[in-house]
Design a protein around this motif. Sequence first.
Motif, mmCIF file in Angstrom:
data_model
loop_
_atom_site.group_PDB
_atom_site.id
_atom_site.type_symbol
_atom_site.label_atom_id
_atom_site.label_comp_id
_atom_site.label_asym_id
_atom_site.label_seq_id
_atom_site.Cartn_x
_atom_site.Cartn_y
_atom_site.Cartn_z
ATOM 1 N N VAL A 1 -1.715 3.628 1.437
ATOM 2 C CA VAL A 1 -2.303 4.947 1.147
ATOM 3 C C VAL A 1 -3.591 5.118 1.957
ATOM 4 O O VAL A 1 -4.526 4.324 1.815
ATOM 5 N N THR A 2 -3.613 6.147 2.782
ATOM 6 C CA THR A 2 -4.706 6.250 3.752
ATOM 7 C C THR A 2 -6.027 6.714 3.124
ATOM 8 O O THR A 2 -7.091 6.288 3.552
ATOM 9 N N ASP A 3 -5.972 7.544 2.102
ATOM 10 C CA ASP A 3 -7.210 8.002 1.461
ATOM 11 C C ASP A 3 -7.598 6.974 0.391
ATOM 12 O O ASP A 3 -6.889 6.820 -0.613
ATOM 13 N N PRO A 4 -8.732 6.273 0.584
ATOM 14 C CA PRO A 4 -9.093 5.195 -0.355
ATOM 15 C C PRO A 4 -9.241 5.674 -1.802
ATOM 16 O O PRO A 4 -8.934 4.944 -2.737
ATOM 17 N N GLU A 5 -9.689 6.927 -1.973
ATOM 18 C CA GLU A 5 -9.838 7.432 -3.353
ATOM 19 C C GLU A 5 -8.474 7.610 -4.022
ATOM 20 O O GLU A 5 -8.288 7.311 -5.196
ATOM 21 N N VAL A 6 -7.538 8.129 -3.259
ATOM 22 C CA VAL A 6 -6.174 8.305 -3.793
ATOM 23 C C VAL A 6 -5.567 6.930 -4.077
ATOM 24 O O VAL A 6 -4.939 6.706 -5.114
ATOM 25 N N ALA A 7 -5.781 6.002 -3.142
ATOM 26 C CA ALA A 7 -5.259 4.636 -3.334
ATOM 27 C C ALA A 7 -5.817 4.055 -4.633
ATOM 28 O O ALA A 7 -5.095 3.426 -5.419
ATOM 29 N N GLN A 8 -7.100 4.283 -4.861
ATOM 30 C CA GLN A 8 -7.731 3.760 -6.086
ATOM 31 C C GLN A 8 -7.068 4.364 -7.334
ATOM 32 O O GLN A 8 -6.787 3.673 -8.307
ATOM 33 N N ARG A 9 -6.805 5.685 -7.291
ATOM 34 C CA ARG A 9 -6.173 6.356 -8.431
ATOM 35 C C ARG A 9 -4.764 5.819 -8.673
ATOM 36 O O ARG A 9 -4.276 5.785 -9.800
ATOM 37 N N LEU A 10 -4.105 5.399 -7.602
ATOM 38 C CA LEU A 10 -2.721 4.914 -7.716
ATOM 39 C C LEU A 10 -2.654 3.436 -8.136
ATOM 40 O O LEU A 10 -1.571 2.903 -8.359
ATOM 41 N N THR A 11 -3.821 2.809 -8.221
ATOM 42 C CA THR A 11 -3.832 1.367 -8.476
ATOM 43 C C THR A 11 -3.906 1.072 -9.975
ATOM 44 O O THR A 11 -4.868 1.473 -10.634
ATOM 45 N N PRO A 12 -2.921 0.363 -10.501
ATOM 46 C CA PRO A 12 -2.936 0.069 -11.945
ATOM 47 C C PRO A 12 -4.043 -0.917 -12.293
ATOM 48 O O PRO A 12 -4.212 -1.930 -11.606
ATOM 49 N N THR A 13 -4.774 -0.606 -13.334
ATOM 50 C CA THR A 13 -5.849 -1.512 -13.754
ATOM 51 C C THR A 13 -5.774 -1.829 -15.246
ATOM 52 O O THR A 13 -6.470 -2.719 -15.714
ATOM 53 N N ASN A 14 -4.950 -1.068 -15.995
ATOM 54 C CA ASN A 14 -5.022 -1.253 -17.453
ATOM 55 C C ASN A 14 -3.816 -1.990 -18.032
ATOM 56 O O ASN A 14 -3.629 -2.012 -19.238
ATOM 57 N N HIS A 15 -2.960 -2.542 -17.182
ATOM 58 C CA HIS A 15 -1.860 -3.330 -17.736
ATOM 59 C C HIS A 15 -1.423 -4.414 -16.754
ATOM 60 O O HIS A 15 -1.726 -4.336 -15.556
#
Length: 552
Positions: free
Chosen positions: A321-335
């Motif tokens: 994902v080229t936009d780091p902010e979008v990549a961050q949103r797509l990254t699972p952190t709660n499971h």
Amino acid sequence: MANTLDHSPVRDQTKHGAPRLDAVIVGAGFSGLYLAYRLRKLGLSVRVFEAGGDVGGTWYWNRYPGARCDIESLDYAFSFERELIDDWNWTERYAKQSDILAYLNHVADRFDLRRLITLDTRVTALTYDEGAETWTVATAAGVVASATYVIMATGCLSAARIPDFPGRDTFAGATYHTGNWPHGGVDFAGQRVAVIGTGSSGIQSIPIIAEAAAQLTVFQRTPNFVAPAWNHVLAEGAAAELRAQYPTRRDANRASFFGVDLPANPKNAVDCSPDEQQETLERYWAMGGLAMLACFADVIINAESNKIVADFVRAKIRAVVTDPEVAQRLTPTNHTYGTKRPPVGTDYYETYNRENVELIDVNATPIEAITPTGIRTSERDFAFDSIVYATGFDAMTGALLAVDIRGVDGQSLREKWAAGPRAYLGIACAGFPNLFLVTGPGSPSVLSNMVTSIEQHVDWITDAIAHARERGIARFEASRAAEDAWVEHVNVVAHYTLYPHTDSWYTGANIPGKPRIFMPYIGGVGAYREHCAKIAAKEYEGFVLTAPASVA
Ligand code: N01
């Protein structure tokens, strides 16, 4: 087209004028079709009631763009007849919905099962009559049959669910649920489309909808770990080669943990060097599909190992994902990895690099309402032509509890399961004689290749019915003690793993107010199968088998 009851081998009729049968099967998907085949072979009078307009179950309803299986075609097919295997040509590694539906129609025709099936008929109530030792089967229009046995082949993911957003019914555009998709397909060309939900259905449909629509906005509540499918057309001769290995392959599936013979790495991630971890992860990633679940032996039991796998997938997301902010949103952190059903995708993350795709995190900006023109979040109003709900199902219990099932003394299954589902082996319930569940809660079901598990259950249930008939047993019923012990065992085994700690449809967390219980059995398909076989060999230990009331 709906067919009638005319061809049914009916022995006599109830006081309602409905046929009195040996067995009624609810549902005509993989389970219902195979049950009809097996029970008819046993000499039973059988009728299948199916809510849909044709056979196929899941594959009849889930026609959303990109719908496809994530178990390899040759493993996601019946194994009961060699000629059926040899005659059917799967063309892709993972079969698409229309191919699986065509296959199920072929099965219905080949074995002349249609004459046993009543379509467009939703069973709404099942009532056990203790005196007559039969089940009365009703639809909204009244009683349609009575039967000695009822088998629920209603599927684990068949009760589609649209969240109760304020204003949900005010939207003036078109709305769709992935699990109930229009048969003629949908043309999204030139449209502004919203997709709510990023589970397996959203993940498969989003890339295809993005290609067709003018603008796609994805509303995400929980980012997922999406592994690549690496789907491909099977090279000429490849399917034949795979078919030649079929008996061994199927035996391996039956004995395996997930009902499909994933190449299980016996090593624990925590015992490997960082280099070996990385090499292993890359190798399993390259295999595609659900293989990542088997990359280390301890992925779903050790949080430290799980994090190694999860971090690997997170890095893959950032790399695409080229936009780091979008990549961050797509990254699972709660499971943890794999504790929500792992989705398999094609170009999923790549899709977020498109100009016409926007990702909204509904945790940051919650959906406040569906409006006549679109969706309002806490931040802004969106205008849409279509809204696609990829919001999942009331899993495992939804379709069963949608039917008003009343057993001994009028007890309803809804009351019995008020604090969570209870079933011995996931097959039968105390207080509900001669009622069987295919892949019910408490069996490996959704944690496995469904076809392997369906065949095992159908074979087991058929053998149990044959046993009862040979011995003149009228009531075949799980004992309360055996049921309690099994439910306890299912729970204990689940807590050896990371699964129960994640909010998922496995635990009922996706349905407001649903009891929080890890519903499937995570002891493994092979071990479960052996256990069921032992129970049968011990004259159905844990079941109470009773002679007819007139004889007893
Ligand atoms: O449903 P899901 P599915 N507001 O429940 C979100 C099988 N299957 O139809 O995760 C906003 O997985 C929800 O968010 P969250 C497979 O077993 C297989 O996709 O609950 N969002 C989630 O993102 C699969 O697991 C294939 O926080 C809301 C999504 O909607 C199962 O079917 C293909 C929401 C629902 O995802 C179900 O998959 C398709 C709300 N109020 C399906 N409510 C194969 O590849 C829910 N969501 C074989």
